[in-house]
Each structure stands twice: as structure tokens, then as C-alpha cells.
Scaffold this motif. Structure first.
Motif, PDB file in Angstrom:
ATOM      1  N   GLY A  82       1.033  -1.811  -0.035  1.00  0.00           N
ATOM      2  CA  GLY A  82       0.079  -0.555   0.389  1.00  0.00           C
ATOM      3  C   GLY A  82       1.103   1.413   0.075  1.00  0.00           C
ATOM      4  O   GLY A  82       0.422   2.367  -0.024  1.00  0.00           O
ATOM      5  N   GLY A  84       2.763   2.311  -2.658  1.00  0.00           N
ATOM      6  CA  GLY A  84       2.835   3.362  -3.739  1.00  0.00           C
ATOM      7  C   GLY A  84       1.536   4.189  -3.865  1.00  0.00           C
ATOM      8  O   GLY A  84       1.581   4.827  -4.246  1.00  0.00           O
ATOM      9  N   SER A  85       0.529   3.098  -3.507  1.00  0.00           N
ATOM     10  CA  SER A  85      -0.925   4.025  -3.253  1.00  0.00           C
ATOM     11  C   SER A  85      -1.037   5.177  -2.214  1.00  0.00           C
ATOM     12  O   SER A  85      -1.872   7.044  -2.673  1.00  0.00           O
ATOM     13  CB  SER A  85      -2.142   2.811  -2.787  1.00  0.00           C
TER      14      SER A  85
HETATM   15  C1  LIG Z   1       3.753   1.293  -8.980  1.00  0.00           C
HETATM   16  C2  LIG Z   1       3.941   1.272  -7.356  1.00  0.00           C
HETATM   17  C3  LIG Z   1       4.802   1.990  -6.674  1.00  0.00           C
HETATM   18  C4  LIG Z   1       3.131   0.922  -6.695  1.00  0.00           C
HETATM   19  O1  LIG Z   1       3.649   0.185  -5.649  1.00  0.00           O
HETATM   20  P1  LIG Z   1       2.853  -0.759  -4.196  1.00  0.00           P
HETATM   21  O2  LIG Z   1       3.871  -0.481  -2.918  1.00  0.00           O
HETATM   22  O3  LIG Z   1       3.433  -2.054  -4.755  1.00  0.00           O
HETATM   23  O4  LIG Z   1       1.590  -0.283  -4.675  1.00  0.00           O
HETATM   24  P2  LIG Z   1       0.303  -0.911  -3.470  1.00  0.00           P
HETATM   25  O5  LIG Z   1       0.974  -1.617  -2.928  1.00  0.00           O
HETATM   26  O6  LIG Z   1       0.029   0.463  -2.677  1.00  0.00           O
HETATM   27  O7  LIG Z   1      -0.706  -1.345  -4.259  1.00  0.00           O
HETATM   28  C5  LIG Z   1      -0.186  -2.043  -5.557  1.00  0.00           C
HETATM   29  C6  LIG Z   1      -0.202  -2.603  -6.302  1.00  0.00           C
HETATM   30  O8  LIG Z   1      -0.257  -2.564  -7.197  1.00  0.00           O
HETATM   31  C7  LIG Z   1      -0.257  -2.299  -8.935  1.00  0.00           C
HETATM   32  N1  LIG Z   1       0.695  -2.444  -9.594  1.00  0.00           N
HETATM   33  C8  LIG Z   1       1.661  -2.487  -9.443  1.00  0.00           C
HETATM   34  N2  LIG Z   1       2.658  -2.618 -10.528  1.00  0.00           N
HETATM   35  C9  LIG Z   1       1.824  -3.082 -11.550  1.00  0.00           C
HETATM   36  C10 LIG Z   1       2.256  -3.394 -12.419  1.00  0.00           C
HETATM   37  N3  LIG Z   1       3.271  -2.801 -12.475  1.00  0.00           N
HETATM   38  N4  LIG Z   1       1.529  -4.172 -13.266  1.00  0.00           N
HETATM   39  C11 LIG Z   1      -0.159  -4.512 -12.636  1.00  0.00           C
HETATM   40  N5  LIG Z   1      -0.642  -3.584 -11.546  1.00  0.00           N
HETATM   41  C12 LIG Z   1       0.641  -3.270 -11.110  1.00  0.00           C
HETATM   42  C13 LIG Z   1      -0.791  -4.135  -8.285  1.00  0.00           C
HETATM   43  O9  LIG Z   1      -2.611  -3.523  -8.368  1.00  0.00           O
HETATM   44  C14 LIG Z   1      -0.853  -4.343  -7.038  1.00  0.00           C
HETATM   45  O10 LIG Z   1      -2.074  -5.328  -6.142  1.00  0.00           O
HETATM   46  P3  LIG Z   1      -1.406  -5.974  -5.638  1.00  0.00           P
HETATM   47  O11 LIG Z   1      -0.629  -5.815  -4.177  1.00  0.00           O
HETATM   48  O12 LIG Z   1      -2.498  -6.679  -5.134  1.00  0.00           O
HETATM   49  O13 LIG Z   1      -0.883  -6.229  -6.666  1.00  0.00           O
HETATM   50  C15 LIG Z   1       5.127  -0.331  -7.244  1.00  0.00           C
HETATM   51  O14 LIG Z   1       5.271  -1.318  -7.691  1.00  0.00           O
HETATM   52  C16 LIG Z   1       7.152   0.544  -8.209  1.00  0.00           C
HETATM   53  O15 LIG Z   1       7.628   1.059  -7.945  1.00  0.00           O
HETATM   54  N6  LIG Z   1       6.847  -0.419  -9.519  1.00  0.00           N
HETATM   55  C17 LIG Z   1       7.857   0.343 -10.095  1.00  0.00           C
HETATM   56  C18 LIG Z   1       8.030   1.427 -11.179  1.00  0.00           C
HETATM   57  C19 LIG Z   1       7.067   2.149 -11.529  1.00  0.00           C
HETATM   58  O16 LIG Z   1       6.477   1.279 -12.735  1.00  0.00           O
HETATM   59  N7  LIG Z   1       7.150   3.002 -10.941  1.00  0.00           N
HETATM   60  C20 LIG Z   1       5.468   3.924 -11.908  1.00  0.00           C
HETATM   61  C21 LIG Z   1       6.085   4.328 -12.807  1.00  0.00           C
HETATM   62  S1  LIG Z   1       5.243   5.334 -14.049  1.00  0.00           S
END
Ligand SMILES: CC(C)(COP(=O)(O)OP(=O)(O)OC[C@H]1O[C@@H](n2cnc3c(N)ncnc32)[C@H](O)[C@@H]1OP(=O)(O)O)[C@@H](O)C(=O)NCCC(=O)NCCS
Length: 135
Positions: A82, A84-85
Motif C-alpha cells: 500500500g 505506492g498508493s
Molecule cells: C507501481 C508501484 C509504485 C506500486 O507500489 P506498491 O507500494 O507496490 O503499490 P501498492 O501496494 O499501493 O499497490 C499494489 C498494486 O499496484 C498494482 N501494480 C503495481 N505494479 C503493477 C504492474 N506493473 N502491473 C499491474 N499492476 C501493478 C497492483 O494492482 C498491486 O496490487 P496487488 O498488491 O494486489 O498485487 C511499484 O510497483 C513500483 O515501484 N513499480 C516499479 C516502478 C514503476 O512502475 N513506477 C510507476 C512509473 S509510472
């Protein structure tokens, strides 16, 4: 427990957890990472119990109408909790005085951003890959 802060004034490179810019062929150094955060219009950081920064989001802006969110990342060890959210929610709240807030993302992240009321649009981009590390 995760602590959120928007103050990067005294941020040091050593405070950033390892693992940011995951998958980038030419990733910024931690010093460069600090520099881009301190050069941003608005930043939110997530720190773990030890004080290490495990997540961040930044925005650049004209301060009048428009903002752009170039980067959001949570280190692999802390994903899916959570963080990232929460960073997105805090940033959107911080930018709510502006007209437009734009994020460019891969198609697989559309459902993630849609949760916060963002909608799909078109983007035109260019990249200078030899400048990817910002160094
Ligand atoms: C995107 C990101 C910031 C999310 O951070 P997080 O702390 O894991 O996010 P949350 O826990 O709040 O939410 C997770 C949800 O994000 C979604 N999610 C994250 N990455 C995803 C992806 N590549 N594809 C699809 N859904 C994704 C999923 O729905 C996930 O749900 P789940 O935990 O049930 O699987 C993280 O995955 C990240 O750092 N990714 C790499 C960098 C990136 O892609 N940044 C965005 C640039 S536009």
C-alpha cells in the motif's frame, strides 16, 4: 510502520534504500537521486522503521496550472503493502490547487492509476538514453 514525509531539505544519499531504479540500464546514483528529489516541485517519501527511504514520488510544476509526475517507485522488498498508493494519494492532494496533473505510464499500470481517478489519454515522448542516469 511506514512514515511519510515531504521534506527533502536535509536528505542524504545514504538514507536511500538500495534497489531504486529497478531494471534501468543506466540508473542514477544515490547522489543524483537526491539531486532530482531536491530539484522537484513536490516530493513525498516513505521511510521504514530504520529511517531508510523505501518509496518516493516526485512532481515538477509551473506552480500555476500544470504538474507532471515523472517518477514513482517503491523498492522491491516493500512493494504490495500500500505504500505506492499512499504516495500517489498524498501527491494528488498536494497538487489539488493545480489544473492538470499528468503521469505517463505503461499500459499495465492503468488500473493502478485509475483507482485515484486518473484517466487514460495520449502522450508524445522523446528520450535521450545516453542521459538516462542523469549524471
Ligand atoms: C507501481 C508501484 C509504485 C506500486 O507500489 P506498491 O507500494 O507496490 O503499490 P501498492 O501496494 O499501493 O499497490 C499494489 C498494486 O499496484 C498494482 N501494480 C503495481 N505494479 C503493477 C504492474 N506493473 N502491473 C499491474 N499492476 C501493478 C497492483 O494492482 C498491486 O496490487 P496487488 O498488491 O494486489 O498485487 C511499484 O510497483 C513500483 O515501484 N513499480 C516499479 C516502478 C514503476 O512502475 N513506477 C510507476 C512509473 S509510472
Amino acid at each position: 510502520v511506514i512514515v511519510y514525509t515531504d521534506d527533502v531539505t536535509y536528505l542524504r544519499a545514504e538514507e536511500l534504500a538500495a534497489g531504486f531504479f529497478d531494471g534501468w540500464p543506466h540508473s542514477p546514483t544515490t547522489e543524483t537521486h537526491v539531486r532530482l528529489l531536491q530539484g522537484s516541485y513536490k516530493v513525498w517519501l516513505a521511510r521504514d522503521e530504520s529511517g531508510k527511504v523505501v518509496g518516493f514520488i516526485n512532481a515538477i510544476s509551473d506552480g500555476v496550472l500544470a504538474a507532471f509526475i515523472p517518477l514513482l517507485e517503491v523498492v522491491p522488498s516493500h512493494k504490495g503493502q500500500g505504500i505506492g498508493s499512499e504516495l500517489v494519494r498524498r501527491m494528488l492532494d498536494s497538487l489539488k490547487h493545480l489544473y492538470s496533473i499528468d503521469i505517463v505510464c505503461d499500459a499495465d499500470l492503468e488500473p493502478f492509476y485509475a483507482q485515484f481517478g486518473l484517466r487514460k489519454y495520449n502522450a508524445m515522448i522523446t528520450r535521450h538514453y545516453e542521459r538516462q542516469s542523469g549524471g
